[in-house]
Design a protein around this motif. Structure first.
Motif, PDB file in Angstrom:
ATOM      1  N   LEU A 123      47.619  49.026  41.254  1.00 27.95           N
ATOM      2  CA  LEU A 123      46.293  48.943  40.639  1.00 27.95           C
ATOM      3  C   LEU A 123      46.358  48.061  39.410  1.00 27.95           C
ATOM      4  O   LEU A 123      47.165  48.298  38.498  1.00 27.95           O
ATOM      5  CB  LEU A 123      45.787  50.337  40.255  1.00 27.95           C
ATOM      6  CG  LEU A 123      44.884  51.046  41.267  1.00 27.95           C
ATOM      7  CD1 LEU A 123      43.560  50.317  41.411  1.00 27.95           C
ATOM      8  CD2 LEU A 123      45.537  51.190  42.630  1.00 27.95           C
ATOM      9  N   SER A 124      45.505  47.042  39.389  1.00 29.02           N
ATOM     10  CA  SER A 124      45.394  46.183  38.214  1.00 29.02           C
ATOM     11  C   SER A 124      43.978  46.348  37.656  1.00 29.02           C
ATOM     12  O   SER A 124      43.327  47.368  37.900  1.00 29.02           O
ATOM     13  CB  SER A 124      45.706  44.732  38.574  1.00 29.02           C
ATOM     14  OG  SER A 124      45.800  43.944  37.397  1.00 29.02           O
ATOM     15  N   THR A 125      43.478  45.366  36.939  1.00 31.99           N
ATOM     16  CA  THR A 125      42.193  45.533  36.245  1.00 31.99           C
ATOM     17  C   THR A 125      41.430  44.223  36.153  1.00 31.99           C
ATOM     18  O   THR A 125      42.037  43.139  36.181  1.00 31.99           O
ATOM     19  CB  THR A 125      42.449  46.086  34.825  1.00 31.99           C
ATOM     20  OG1 THR A 125      41.211  46.097  34.082  1.00 31.99           O
ATOM     21  CG2 THR A 125      43.424  45.205  34.045  1.00 31.99           C
ATOM     22  N   ASP A 126      40.103  44.341  36.008  1.00 32.30           N
ATOM     23  CA  ASP A 126      39.283  43.147  35.752  1.00 32.30           C
ATOM     24  C   ASP A 126      39.562  42.579  34.350  1.00 32.30           C
ATOM     25  O   ASP A 126      39.204  41.450  34.045  1.00 32.30           O
ATOM     26  CB  ASP A 126      37.792  43.467  35.922  1.00 32.30           C
ATOM     27  CG  ASP A 126      37.330  44.687  35.138  1.00 32.30           C
ATOM     28  OD1 ASP A 126      38.142  45.268  34.378  1.00 32.30           O
ATOM     29  OD2 ASP A 126      36.146  45.081  35.278  1.00 32.30           O
ATOM     30  N   GLN A 127      40.236  43.379  33.516  1.00 34.06           N
ATOM     31  CA  GLN A 127      40.508  42.923  32.149  1.00 34.06           C
ATOM     32  C   GLN A 127      41.606  41.859  32.071  1.00 34.06           C
ATOM     33  O   GLN A 127      41.984  41.421  30.987  1.00 34.06           O
ATOM     34  CB  GLN A 127      40.856  44.108  31.243  1.00 34.06           C
ATOM     35  CG  GLN A 127      39.737  45.129  31.188  1.00 34.06           C
ATOM     36  CD  GLN A 127      39.356  45.551  29.774  1.00 34.06           C
ATOM     37  OE1 GLN A 127      39.819  45.015  28.779  1.00 34.06           O
ATOM     38  NE2 GLN A 127      38.493  46.527  29.690  1.00 34.06           N
ATOM     39  N   VAL A 128      42.113  41.426  33.225  1.00 34.59           N
ATOM     40  CA  VAL A 128      43.050  40.287  33.212  1.00 34.59           C
ATOM     41  C   VAL A 128      42.286  38.979  32.975  1.00 34.59           C
ATOM     42  O   VAL A 128      42.880  37.970  32.613  1.00 34.59           O
ATOM     43  CB  VAL A 128      43.857  40.172  34.534  1.00 34.59           C
ATOM     44  CG1 VAL A 128      44.720  41.411  34.755  1.00 34.59           C
ATOM     45  CG2 VAL A 128      42.962  39.921  35.735  1.00 34.59           C
ATOM     46  N   TYR A 129      40.967  39.009  33.176  1.00 28.80           N
ATOM     47  CA  TYR A 129      40.152  37.806  32.979  1.00 28.80           C
ATOM     48  C   TYR A 129      39.672  37.698  31.531  1.00 28.80           C
ATOM     49  O   TYR A 129      39.512  38.710  30.854  1.00 28.80           O
ATOM     50  CB  TYR A 129      38.944  37.815  33.924  1.00 28.80           C
ATOM     51  CG  TYR A 129      39.307  37.833  35.394  1.00 28.80           C
ATOM     52  CD1 TYR A 129      40.021  36.778  35.972  1.00 28.80           C
ATOM     53  CD2 TYR A 129      38.946  38.898  36.211  1.00 28.80           C
ATOM     54  CE1 TYR A 129      40.358  36.792  37.324  1.00 28.80           C
ATOM     55  CE2 TYR A 129      39.274  38.923  37.568  1.00 28.80           C
ATOM     56  CZ  TYR A 129      39.984  37.870  38.115  1.00 28.80           C
ATOM     57  OH  TYR A 129      40.309  37.886  39.445  1.00 28.80           O
ATOM     58  N   GLU A 130      39.395  36.477  31.128  1.00 28.77           N
ATOM     59  CA  GLU A 130      39.009  36.231  29.728  1.00 28.77           C
ATOM     60  C   GLU A 130      37.604  36.746  29.414  1.00 28.77           C
ATOM     61  O   GLU A 130      37.324  37.214  28.319  1.00 28.77           O
ATOM     62  CB  GLU A 130      39.090  34.723  29.439  1.00 28.77           C
ATOM     63  CG  GLU A 130      38.895  34.364  27.979  1.00 28.77           C
ATOM     64  CD  GLU A 130      38.975  32.871  27.719  1.00 28.77           C
ATOM     65  OE1 GLU A 130      38.953  32.485  26.533  1.00 28.77           O
ATOM     66  OE2 GLU A 130      39.042  32.082  28.682  1.00 28.77           O
TER      67      GLU A 130
END
Length: 318
Positions: A123-130
């Motif tokens: 599980l990762s996150t949309d918060q990897v994007y700027e």
């Protein structure tokens, strides 16, 4: 083909419990289930899933993982939803965020075992994007603005370098019904419902956009990936945006709850995210394009409104 083993890492958390439920409800019970926990083991979970094995594991050190090999055996599928996921907590303790969120102990344990192949669903996150545009695609550059996002980018890189089979799911805000053993953190829809039901004015950000995903859709995605991996037996290396189909602000989220519940919408006051100091930088627009998810797994997450309806209906029943 014998029974396959599934391990849910972080099985006592919000998504973890929903995953346990999803795997255990499959017709014919094709999987043996185990899960890890870190702090305490809720009795309600043991009663709800009497055939699954719990293991106490410290992800920082990897302590407890060997016991899984000895008692449960090597898993065929590992779903890792354990994380330090509160951005502010990550900001205050970056070392802890990195040691928990980068699954080095899990991957090292799996690599050192005699298991020939396994699938890691990370599980990762949309918060990897700027957060400077709408509808990010998987191939867009990752430029996280906070430690939480950075720890998840590091996790993605680690998994894609070290694992031969993986599916990385960049999840957005996860919402849905409360779990069998209620989790301590506040759940987004229940929280909004709670404050609006008091009939007092409440401020919501109107300039931060996400694609919230209904928890049972995320479970369906994990089940579909597991089933695909086991039936196809082909190498899998996937990176997928796992959000819902709608780009909404916190304000719009509150408006949907108010509309379904019949609350007075004039109580909802729009404010910019910059009006509050949360002690951590938060990306403005990390809405995601989910075309690849829909095409790869041939499934479509439900709309935000429908998910809220189902969430509130489940709360009314409980």
């Amino acid at each position: 083909m014998g029974r396959k083993r599934v391990l849910v890492v972080g099985g006592t958390g919000y998504l973890g419990q929903h995953l346990m439920q999803g795997f255990s409800e499959i017709q014919g019970a094709p999987y043996d289930l185990a899960f890890t926990y870190h702090s305490k083991l809720p009795q309600a979970l043991l009663e709800a899933f009497p055939h699954s094995l719990p293991f106490h594991v410290d992800l920082k050190t990897g302590q407890g993982l060997e016991a899984i090999s000895q008692t449960f055996g090597q898993p065929d599928v590992v779903v890792n939803c354990a994380a330090l996921s509160v951005p502010r907590a990550c900001e205050m303790d970056p070392a802890a965020a990195m040691s928990i969120n980068v699954p080095s102990s899990i991957v090292n344990w799996l690599s050192n075992s005699n298991v020939s192949s396994y699938l890691l669903i990370q599980l990762s996150t949309d918060q990897v994007y700027e957060g400077v545009k709408s509808f990010y695609k998987e191939e867009d550059e990752t430029l996280p603005v906070n430690v939480y996002g950075k720890s998840k980018v590091a996790a993605e890189q680690f998994v894609s370098e070290k694992c031969s089979n993986f599916a990385i799911l960049r999840s957005s805000i996860i919402f849905g019904p409360q779990t069998i053993s209620p989790v301590p953190k506040s759940l987004p829809i229940q929280w909004i419902d709670g404050v609006l039901s008091k009939g007092e004015k409440m401020e919501f950000f109107d300039d931060e956009f996400r694609c919230p995903i209904y928890v049972k859709d995320l479970v369906t995605i994990a089940l579909a990936l597991s089933s695909k991996w086991i039936s196809d037996g082909k190498q899998m290396q996937l990176l997928l945006n796992a959000g819902g189909p709608d780009r909404v602000s916190r304000l719009q989220m509150a408006e949907v709850v108010a509309h379904i519940r019949g609350y007075n919408a004039s109580l909802i006051k729009p404010v910019p995210a910059s009006s509050v100091d949360r002690g951590v930088k938060s990306p403005a627009d990390i809405s995601m394009n989910i075309t690849k998810l829909v095409q790869t797994l041939n499934l479509s997450p439900i709309s935000f409104t429908e998910g809220v309806r189902l969430t509130l209906a489940a709360e009314a029943r409980s």
